[in-house]
Design an enzyme around this catalytic site. Sequence first.
Site, PDB file in Angstrom:
ATOM      1  CG  ASP A 141      -0.749  -5.040  22.208  1.00  0.00           C
ATOM      2  OD1 ASP A 141      -0.232  -5.516  21.188  1.00  0.00           O
ATOM      3  OD2 ASP A 141      -0.271  -5.176  23.349  1.00  0.00           O
ATOM      4  CG  ASP A 162     -13.426   2.137   5.174  1.00  0.00           C
ATOM      5  OD1 ASP A 162     -12.470   2.931   5.084  1.00  0.00           O
ATOM      6  OD2 ASP A 162     -13.363   0.951   4.815  1.00  0.00           O
ATOM      7  CG  PHE A 202       0.904   5.085   1.204  1.00  0.00           C
ATOM      8  CD1 PHE A 202       0.804   4.764   2.549  1.00  0.00           C
ATOM      9  CD2 PHE A 202       1.619   6.221   0.847  1.00  0.00           C
ATOM     10  CE1 PHE A 202       1.397   5.555   3.519  1.00  0.00           C
ATOM     11  CE2 PHE A 202       2.216   7.023   1.803  1.00  0.00           C
ATOM     12  CZ  PHE A 202       2.105   6.688   3.150  1.00  0.00           C
ATOM     13  CG  ASP A 203      -1.379  -2.745  -0.848  1.00  0.00           C
ATOM     14  OD1 ASP A 203      -1.234  -3.118  -2.025  1.00  0.00           O
ATOM     15  OD2 ASP A 203      -2.233  -3.229  -0.069  1.00  0.00           O
ATOM     16  N   GLY A 207      -8.375   2.722  -0.207  1.00  0.00           N
ATOM     17  CA  GLY A 207      -9.097   2.217   0.948  1.00  0.00           C
ATOM     18  C   GLY A 207      -9.252   3.219   2.072  1.00  0.00           C
ATOM     19  CD  GLU A 228      -2.399  -1.039  -5.521  1.00  0.00           C
ATOM     20  OE1 GLU A 228      -2.403  -2.012  -6.285  1.00  0.00           O
ATOM     21  OE2 GLU A 228      -2.610  -1.140  -4.287  1.00  0.00           O
ATOM     22  N   GLY A 299       0.157  13.940 -18.588  1.00  0.00           N
ATOM     23  CA  GLY A 299      -0.235  15.079 -19.406  1.00  0.00           C
ATOM     24  C   GLY A 299      -0.688  16.263 -18.587  1.00  0.00           C
ATOM     25  CG  HIS A 312       3.109  -6.849  -7.027  1.00  0.00           C
ATOM     26  ND1 HIS A 312       3.185  -5.477  -7.146  1.00  0.00           N
ATOM     27  CD2 HIS A 312       2.237  -7.085  -6.018  1.00  0.00           C
ATOM     28  CE1 HIS A 312       2.399  -4.920  -6.242  1.00  0.00           C
ATOM     29  NE2 HIS A 312       1.807  -5.873  -5.554  1.00  0.00           N
TER      30      HIS A 312
END
Length: 368
Positions: A141, A162, A202-203, A207, A228, A299, A312
């Site tokens: 929350d 960030d 990890f998408d 980020g 990714e 390599g 995808h």
Amino acid sequence: MANKHLSLSLFLVLLGLSASLASGQVLFQGFNWESWKHNGGWYNFLMGKVDDIAAAGITHVWLPPASQSVAEQGYMPGRLYDLDASKYGNKAQLKSLIGALHGKGVKAIADIVINHRTAEHKDGRGIYCIFEGVTPDARLDWGPHMICRDDRPYADGTGNPDTGADFGAAPDIDHLNLRVQKELAEWLNWLKADIGFDGWRFDFAKGYSADVAKIYIDRSEPSFAVAEIWTSLAYGGDGKPNLNQDQHRQELVNWVDKVGGKGPATTFDFTTKGILNVAVEGELWRLRGTDGKAPGMIGWWPAKAVTFVDNHDTGSTQHMWPFPSDRVMQGYAYILTHPGTPCIFYDHFFDWGLKEEIDRLVSVRTGA
């Protein structure tokens, strides 16, 4: 789907190359961009494919994001503990699917989307930045102070900066916030202990920093993790990738090194993907880098590279960076006979009529 078959001579060459490969992991992406639309639920449908997946020698299956999401595919999650609102099926069906995979000795990989999160409610400014955890103890929350301070208009200026690239479609979560770290790590461990997942994909891992990813990997201890990190290759004036992609693959190597090279962390080898896309179009010379080795991450650090032909995003109905459709088996011949952990795409295996050919290459790789 049209496909250019391998010649016998090329296959024998590849067979010779594979002799140096030890049996190891083979990843399978168990969905595409449209899987959420399947009547009866994707989890139930995929249950009927478990025997074929296991028989092919696949060791890990990457499943779609499991949490409630405002985007049907699962990549805009909100209520992370709510697995009954997924378009792929409900929590019980997911657990049954994972149980079936485990029964065949196959591990289940969860698609983890934690860079950003969609909010349930507006704050006093009229901005959607109040998050709902749907837990009895207020876990997850969160308010605007859990959003990166530089992510306008969602943030209220109280969060940390960030640590990675911005995701414009939803609030970027402040992963330097200690409560965020604690509660996301608890959620990951719940996915392991209660749902049965073994590891993480990890998408949008670019980020947030590798240091942040290390926190979640260390605290959840997956048996396998893959990130990714999709960035652009260096291109020449002809619109094709430059021969030297050292800077691109160095970024992948650096991520693994910072997360912990001796641990379970790997990255998708987008360097190899980009080069292979072009190489199969009559430019096989590209498959030897400037140092005489494979030009991608394989390599330099093959044990930490996950190779793939399409996924995808790059393929499926999105076609963001598709592999030449008539040369897909050449792509699999390469990744399944070279170092790295190969990833097989659902569409190619089940929908394109390539199952038997891919099966044979996996058998060559694993010595089955």
